[in-house]
Design a protein around this motif. Structure first.
Motif, PDB file in Angstrom:
ATOM      1  N   PHE A  24       0.817  -1.211   0.000  1.00  0.00           N
ATOM      2  CA  PHE A  24       0.000   0.000   0.000  1.00  0.00           C
ATOM      3  C   PHE A  24       0.854   1.267   0.000  1.00  0.00           C
ATOM      4  O   PHE A  24       0.444   2.302   0.525  1.00  0.00           O
ATOM      5  N   GLN A  36      -5.813   1.659   1.228  1.00  0.00           N
ATOM      6  CA  GLN A  36      -5.293   1.116   2.472  1.00  0.00           C
ATOM      7  C   GLN A  36      -6.352   1.161   3.577  1.00  0.00           C
ATOM      8  O   GLN A  36      -6.510   0.196   4.334  1.00  0.00           O
ATOM      9  N   ARG A  66      -6.648  -2.765   3.892  1.00  0.00           N
ATOM     10  CA  ARG A  66      -5.459  -3.275   4.586  1.00  0.00           C
ATOM     11  C   ARG A  66      -5.815  -4.277   5.682  1.00  0.00           C
ATOM     12  O   ARG A  66      -5.214  -5.350   5.766  1.00  0.00           O
TER      13      ARG A  66
END
Length: 226
Positions: free
Chosen positions: A28, A170, A174
């Motif tokens: 990311f 992200q 994530r």
């Protein structure tokens, strides 16, 4: 034996989370995104091949943290058990090979959340390659400075939006990807523990058989005690 194996394996996997975060930080980041873009631009690749590239990167970064710890744990166990039976000798390579065959990265990118992330990245980067080609073509207007101008035009088409896109990506994805990776690593930990228990159980069983055979050869209370 079960307690010792469990303790050593758990200790080996303590640092696995650092490897997971190392991959996620790379994935990311602009550095990671451009590395992925460069890989796709080097040769025409499909989504399956791109997924394999991401899986290999997972294995590399997680393995850098995890493999030395697993090797150390196995060596400690081997020292504890190798003198009890010849079965214990030289087991480390086999255990590590068995774990390597698990390919955690391949299984992670096959999970729903991670597959969505990888597929989204592939689509986004494919679009970047098209943008890059168009921007590069416009370098014809740069005249003799084309070698400087064209890359700048291409870069300008990306950098203006990539930081924002990465932050959003992200924030959304994530944690889901992290949970996928941790779940696969937990499966690996359990399987590694099972492999070690199986290996050293065999060693201890062989030890028992060897001792019993030795005793039978040397002394029998029924035969020799009267």
């Amino acid at each position: 034996m079960l307690t010792q194996i469990s303790r050593h394996v758990d200790a080996a996997y303590v640092n696995a989370g650092a490897g997971v975060d190392a991959f996620l930080d790379w994935n990311f980041s602009l550095r990671g995104q451009y590395a992925q873009l460069a890989y796709m631009g080097a040769s025409a690749v499909g989504e399956t091949t791109f997924s394999g590239f991401i899986a290999d990167k997972m294995d590399e970064l997680v393995g850098a943290q995890l493999n030395p710890q697993i090797r150390e744990a196995e060596q400690v166990l081997q020292v504890e058990y190798q003198n009890q039976s010849p079965v214990g000798a030289g087991s480390g390579a086999g255990i590590l090979v068995a774990r390597a065959s698990m390919r955690m990265g391949t299984r992670v990118v096959g999970k729903t959340a991670s597959r969505r992330v990888v597929s989204g990245a592939f689509g986004r980067l494919s679009g970047r390659l098209v943008t890059s080609s168009a921007a590069g073509a416009s370098g014809a207007f740069c005249g003799p400075l084309v070698l400087v101008c064209a890359p700048l035009l291409a870069a300008g088409a990306w950098i203006a939006t990539d930081l924002a896109i990465n932050e959003v990506d992200q924030a959304i994805n994530r944690e889901d990807m992290r949970q996928d990776m941790l779940a696969v690593l937990d499966e690996d930990r359990q399987r590694l523990e099972s492999l070690l228990v199986q290996h050293y159980s065999t060693a201890l069983m062989q030890l028992t058989a060897d001792v019993e055979a030795y005793q039978q050869q040397r002394f029998s209370i029924i035969r020799d005690g009267i």
